[in-house]
Design a protein around this motif. Sequence first.
Motif, PDB file in Angstrom:
ATOM      1  N   TRP A  25      12.251  54.464  16.847  1.00 30.83           N
ATOM      2  CA  TRP A  25      12.412  55.810  16.295  1.00 30.83           C
ATOM      3  C   TRP A  25      12.835  55.757  14.839  1.00 30.83           C
ATOM      4  CZ3 TRP A  25      16.109  57.051  20.837  1.00 30.83           C
ATOM      5  CH2 TRP A  25      15.402  56.999  22.033  1.00 30.83           C
ATOM      6  N   ASP A  26      13.532  54.702  14.433  1.00 30.19           N
ATOM      7  CA  ASP A  26      13.968  54.558  13.048  1.00 30.19           C
ATOM      8  C   ASP A  26      12.809  54.328  12.092  1.00 30.19           C
ATOM      9  OD1 ASP A  26      16.623  55.019  13.591  1.00 30.19           O
ATOM     10  OD2 ASP A  26      17.165  52.885  13.649  1.00 30.19           O
ATOM     11  N   MET A  27      11.623  54.104  12.629  1.00 26.25           N
ATOM     12  CA  MET A  27      10.440  53.936  11.789  1.00 26.25           C
ATOM     13  C   MET A  27      10.002  55.276  11.193  1.00 26.25           C
ATOM     14  SD  MET A  27       9.864  50.663  12.202  1.00 26.25           S
ATOM     15  CE  MET A  27       8.294  50.469  11.427  1.00 26.25           C
ATOM     16  N   LEU A  28      10.459  56.366  11.778  1.00 27.87           N
ATOM     17  CA  LEU A  28      10.115  57.694  11.269  1.00 27.87           C
ATOM     18  C   LEU A  28      10.951  58.022  10.038  1.00 27.87           C
ATOM     19  CD1 LEU A  28       9.982  59.542  14.695  1.00 27.87           C
ATOM     20  CD2 LEU A  28       8.035  58.968  13.226  1.00 27.87           C
ATOM     21  N   PRO A  29      10.396  58.826   9.125  1.00 25.34           N
ATOM     22  CA  PRO A  29      11.160  59.140   7.910  1.00 25.34           C
ATOM     23  C   PRO A  29      12.370  60.029   8.182  1.00 25.34           C
ATOM     24  CG  PRO A  29       9.085  60.346   7.937  1.00 25.34           C
ATOM     25  CD  PRO A  29       9.061  59.408   9.105  1.00 25.34           C
ATOM     26  N   GLU A  30      12.293  60.908   9.179  1.00 25.75           N
ATOM     27  CA  GLU A  30      13.444  61.764   9.470  1.00 25.75           C
ATOM     28  C   GLU A  30      14.443  60.974  10.305  1.00 25.75           C
ATOM     29  OE1 GLU A  30      10.356  62.755  12.664  1.00 25.75           O
ATOM     30  OE2 GLU A  30      10.299  62.480  10.500  1.00 25.75           O
ATOM     31  N   LYS A  31      15.635  60.901   9.815  1.00 26.98           N
ATOM     32  CA  LYS A  31      16.678  60.129  10.481  1.00 26.98           C
ATOM     33  C   LYS A  31      17.514  61.065  11.338  1.00 26.98           C
ATOM     34  CE  LYS A  31      15.243  56.474   8.490  1.00 26.98           C
ATOM     35  NZ  LYS A  31      14.160  55.824   9.180  1.00 26.98           N
ATOM     36  N   LEU A  32      17.387  60.924  12.620  1.00 26.39           N
ATOM     37  CA  LEU A  32      18.110  61.755  13.578  1.00 26.39           C
ATOM     38  C   LEU A  32      18.830  60.873  14.571  1.00 26.39           C
ATOM     39  CD1 LEU A  32      15.297  64.284  14.563  1.00 26.39           C
ATOM     40  CD2 LEU A  32      17.131  64.670  12.931  1.00 26.39           C
ATOM     41  N   ASN A  33      19.881  61.385  15.109  1.00 23.92           N
ATOM     42  CA  ASN A  33      20.525  60.751  16.247  1.00 23.92           C
ATOM     43  C   ASN A  33      20.032  61.551  17.452  1.00 23.92           C
ATOM     44  OD1 ASN A  33      22.080  59.290  17.943  1.00 23.92           O
ATOM     45  ND2 ASN A  33      24.031  60.048  17.200  1.00 23.92           N
ATOM     46  N   PRO A  34      19.005  61.040  18.158  1.00 26.99           N
ATOM     47  CA  PRO A  34      18.407  61.835  19.231  1.00 26.99           C
ATOM     48  C   PRO A  34      19.438  62.305  20.245  1.00 26.99           C
ATOM     49  CG  PRO A  34      17.171  59.816  18.881  1.00 26.99           C
ATOM     50  CD  PRO A  34      18.430  59.718  18.062  1.00 26.99           C
ATOM     51  N   ASP A  35      19.259  63.538  20.654  1.00 32.22           N
ATOM     52  CA  ASP A  35      20.142  64.140  21.645  1.00 32.22           C
ATOM     53  C   ASP A  35      19.593  63.785  23.018  1.00 32.22           C
ATOM     54  OD1 ASP A  35      22.149  65.622  22.785  1.00 32.22           O
ATOM     55  OD2 ASP A  35      21.133  67.542  22.487  1.00 32.22           O
ATOM     56  N   ILE A  36      19.973  62.615  23.522  1.00 24.23           N
ATOM     57  CA  ILE A  36      19.449  62.164  24.806  1.00 24.23           C
ATOM     58  C   ILE A  36      20.374  62.589  25.934  1.00 24.23           C
ATOM     59  CG2 ILE A  36      18.271  60.193  23.765  1.00 24.23           C
ATOM     60  CD1 ILE A  36      20.511  58.422  24.933  1.00 24.23           C
ATOM     61  N   ALA A  37      19.814  62.685  27.104  1.00 23.64           N
ATOM     62  CA  ALA A  37      20.580  62.964  28.317  1.00 23.64           C
ATOM     63  C   ALA A  37      20.301  61.828  29.291  1.00 23.64           C
ATOM     64  CB  ALA A  37      20.161  64.301  28.921  1.00 23.64           C
ATOM     65  N   VAL A  38      21.316  61.354  29.942  1.00 25.03           N
ATOM     66  CA  VAL A  38      21.193  60.215  30.856  1.00 25.03           C
ATOM     67  C   VAL A  38      21.440  60.688  32.284  1.00 25.03           C
ATOM     68  CG1 VAL A  38      22.074  57.917  31.397  1.00 25.03           C
ATOM     69  CG2 VAL A  38      21.999  58.681  29.032  1.00 25.03           C
ATOM     70  N   PRO A  39      20.519  60.360  33.205  1.00 27.00           N
ATOM     71  CA  PRO A  39      20.731  60.764  34.597  1.00 27.00           C
ATOM     72  C   PRO A  39      21.936  60.041  35.201  1.00 27.00           C
ATOM     73  CG  PRO A  39      18.504  59.906  34.256  1.00 27.00           C
ATOM     74  CD  PRO A  39      19.274  59.630  33.020  1.00 27.00           C
ATOM     75  N   PRO A  40      22.520  60.611  36.256  1.00 28.34           N
ATOM     76  CA  PRO A  40      23.590  59.889  36.951  1.00 28.34           C
ATOM     77  C   PRO A  40      23.030  58.590  37.537  1.00 28.34           C
ATOM     78  CG  PRO A  40      23.035  61.929  38.102  1.00 28.34           C
ATOM     79  CD  PRO A  40      22.215  61.890  36.860  1.00 28.34           C
ATOM     80  N   TRP A  41      23.916  57.615  37.754  1.00 28.00           N
ATOM     81  CA  TRP A  41      23.499  56.274  38.167  1.00 28.00           C
ATOM     82  C   TRP A  41      22.498  56.225  39.318  1.00 28.00           C
ATOM     83  CZ3 TRP A  41      23.354  51.944  35.727  1.00 28.00           C
ATOM     84  CH2 TRP A  41      24.217  51.731  34.654  1.00 28.00           C
ATOM     85  N   PRO A  42      22.728  56.897  40.436  1.00 28.26           N
ATOM     86  CA  PRO A  42      21.762  56.780  41.538  1.00 28.26           C
ATOM     87  C   PRO A  42      20.351  57.235  41.143  1.00 28.26           C
ATOM     88  CG  PRO A  42      23.798  57.739  42.337  1.00 28.26           C
ATOM     89  CD  PRO A  42      23.895  57.700  40.840  1.00 28.26           C
TER      90      PRO A  42
END
Length: 89
Positions: free
Chosen positions: A43-60
């Motif tokens: 993703w850092d290859m893109l010119p716009e530098k963002l900290n993506p707002d990711i969501a992570v599922p619960p472990w199971p």
Amino acid sequence: MDADLDAMSRNELIAEVKRLRDAIREHRDATGHNLCWHHPQLWDMLPEKLNPDIAVPPWPKFLRGCVRYRESLDRQRPDAPVLDEEFET
């Protein structure tokens, strides 16, 4: 969003395409445990530098997704060799 391309010369555009192709190839050629990783360097290859707002599922649910991903590899690449190594940090 891609206005930076408008200002590039032909040679700069060719260099950019080669840089992006190298990154795509590196991602494509990932194998073993590297198939499962979060890839912010891509993703850092893109010119716009963002900290993506990711969501992570619960472990199971996350682990069920990992199992489904591995099962899909069995279907899509049944000929792929098995790399029987533990992941180590």
